[in-house]
Design an enzyme around this catalytic site. Sequence first.
Site, PDB file in Angstrom:
ATOM      1  N   GLU A 161       2.137 -13.226  12.297  1.00 40.28           N
ATOM      2  CA  GLU A 161       2.533 -12.193  12.928  1.00 40.28           C
ATOM      3  C   GLU A 161       2.390 -10.892  12.043  1.00 40.28           C
ATOM      4  OE1 GLU A 161       3.744 -11.920  16.080  1.00 40.28           O
ATOM      5  OE2 GLU A 161       3.379 -14.177  16.352  1.00 40.28           O
ATOM      6  N   GLU A 179     -12.367  -4.800  -3.423  1.00 47.60           N
ATOM      7  CA  GLU A 179     -13.026  -3.201  -3.399  1.00 47.60           C
ATOM      8  C   GLU A 179     -12.286  -2.380  -4.461  1.00 47.60           C
ATOM      9  OE1 GLU A 179     -11.887  -5.516  -0.621  1.00 47.60           O
ATOM     10  OE2 GLU A 179     -14.127  -5.842  -0.391  1.00 47.60           O
ATOM     11  N   ASP A 202       1.025  -1.193   0.112  1.00 51.67           N
ATOM     12  CA  ASP A 202       0.152  -0.097  -0.081  1.00 51.67           C
ATOM     13  C   ASP A 202       0.867   1.282   0.046  1.00 51.67           C
ATOM     14  OD1 ASP A 202      -2.413   1.302  -0.052  1.00 51.67           O
ATOM     15  OD2 ASP A 202      -2.692   1.464   2.099  1.00 51.67           O
ATOM     16  N   ARG A 220      -1.195   9.320  -9.710  1.00 56.87           N
ATOM     17  CA  ARG A 220      -1.030   8.409  -8.976  1.00 56.87           C
ATOM     18  C   ARG A 220      -0.295   7.071  -9.581  1.00 56.87           C
ATOM     19  NH1 ARG A 220      -4.175   7.613  -4.703  1.00 56.87           N
ATOM     20  NH2 ARG A 220      -4.386   5.431  -5.148  1.00 56.87           N
ATOM     21  N   GLY A 227      -0.045   5.318  -4.227  1.00 55.87           N
ATOM     22  CA  GLY A 227      -0.533   6.984  -4.582  1.00 55.87           C
ATOM     23  C   GLY A 227       0.022   8.009  -4.015  1.00 55.87           C
ATOM     24  N   ARG A 228       0.038   7.752  -2.712  1.00 63.17           N
ATOM     25  CA  ARG A 228       0.791   8.715  -1.861  1.00 63.17           C
ATOM     26  C   ARG A 228       2.141   9.135  -2.228  1.00 63.17           C
ATOM     27  NH1 ARG A 228      -0.997   6.061   3.365  1.00 63.17           N
ATOM     28  NH2 ARG A 228      -1.706   4.523   1.879  1.00 63.17           N
ATOM     29  N   HIS A 259       2.092   3.151  -9.015  1.00 60.20           N
ATOM     30  CA  HIS A 259       1.986   1.956  -9.263  1.00 60.20           C
ATOM     31  C   HIS A 259       3.087   1.409 -10.242  1.00 60.20           C
ATOM     32  CE1 HIS A 259      -1.951   2.142  -7.621  1.00 60.20           C
ATOM     33  NE2 HIS A 259      -2.507   2.848  -8.449  1.00 60.20           N
ATOM     34  N   LEU A 290      10.888 -20.635  -5.221  1.00 64.98           N
ATOM     35  CA  LEU A 290       9.775 -19.835  -4.499  1.00 64.98           C
ATOM     36  C   LEU A 290       8.587 -19.697  -5.270  1.00 64.98           C
ATOM     37  CD1 LEU A 290       9.050 -17.142  -2.680  1.00 64.98           C
ATOM     38  CD2 LEU A 290       9.598 -15.774  -4.552  1.00 64.98           C
ATOM     39  N   ARG A 295     -12.247   2.351  -7.575  1.00 69.00           N
ATOM     40  CA  ARG A 295     -11.454   3.446  -8.208  1.00 69.00           C
ATOM     41  C   ARG A 295     -11.958   4.130  -9.105  1.00 69.00           C
ATOM     42  NH1 ARG A 295      -5.272   2.424  -5.686  1.00 69.00           N
ATOM     43  NH2 ARG A 295      -6.138   1.908  -3.558  1.00 69.00           N
ATOM     44  N   ILE A 334      -6.438  -4.810   7.787  1.00 69.88           N
ATOM     45  CA  ILE A 334      -6.418  -6.070   6.915  1.00 69.88           C
ATOM     46  C   ILE A 334      -6.927  -5.785   5.467  1.00 69.88           C
ATOM     47  CG2 ILE A 334      -6.564  -8.628   6.934  1.00 69.88           C
ATOM     48  CD1 ILE A 334      -5.019  -8.047   9.208  1.00 69.88           C
TER      49      ILE A 334
END
Length: 255
Positions: free
Chosen positions: A211, A74, A27, A40, A30-31, A44, A138, A78, A199
């Site tokens: 954790e 969600e 997260d 923005r 954008g900021r 990304h 991985l 946007r 979350i």
Amino acid sequence: MLGLFSSSTRQVPQTHALPQHVAVIMDGNGRWAKKRFLPRVAGHKRGLEAVRQLVKTCVRLDIKYLTLFAFSSENWRRPPEEVTFLMGLFMEALDREVKKLHEANVVLKLIGDRSLFNEALQQKMREAEQVTAHNTGLTLTIAVNYGGRWDILNAVNRLLADKKDTVETISEADLAPYLSMPDAPEPDLFIRTGGETRISNFLLWQLAYAELYFTPTLWPDFDDAAFEAALTSYRQRERRFGRTSEQLSTDKGHA
Ligand code: IPE
Ligand code: IPE
Ligand code: MG
């Protein structure tokens, strides 16, 4: 008695060990852009660089599972231009990265409801999974149009479709194979960048005993040093899964 405990939390991993499975809410893109007076979407783009670097580092550290939240159920809310840009970026990333991931022995998996993506993107996702399916390094799982509640409901509905006539009640063990990432151990370490402490409907079931680590660092700035700080925090924690600290030092906490 043991059957009552979730099998995933029966064994206590050794303190100071590296996590086997790291899950990340990436997260703050954008900021990051806004701080630089950029659109923005520039955030990304830079965020994808941070993904590349983290994947390399996990391969180097021999971390077995990395799960990244790229687009939530969600995020369709946007502005349409941003959603379109993100879809283009996924497409481009699949085109450009799959060969390199394959060479690095990475297994690429996607989780989430893909039915809302356009057919070309769905096809690319299937191909990417097929190409890397037999690798042994991985496991990189990207969550796209993913929601934790969707995951649980999807699992219940698929289980019902298979077993409706044969079971009256279901157990964790019955549900587990139908949830996303059935073959992976549950995340040991959850990281959220960007400063929010929530979350946001990520892996609700699978994070039960992870954790949690929150950092104000914005995702495009999340470099090796920032990841190292998260790992150091994780390695200093004592995971008890319900036991007392004394039990862990006397009987190693098993079973
Ligand atoms: C996370 O960064 C990326 C996606 C959700 C796709 P954001 O775009 O949410 O960045 P902020 O939170 O607005 O800074
Ligand atoms: C969570 O970030 C989803 C992803 C990183 C893909 P958001 O930025 O969408 O989360 P909220 O809505 O602020 O909680
Ligand atoms: Mg955000």
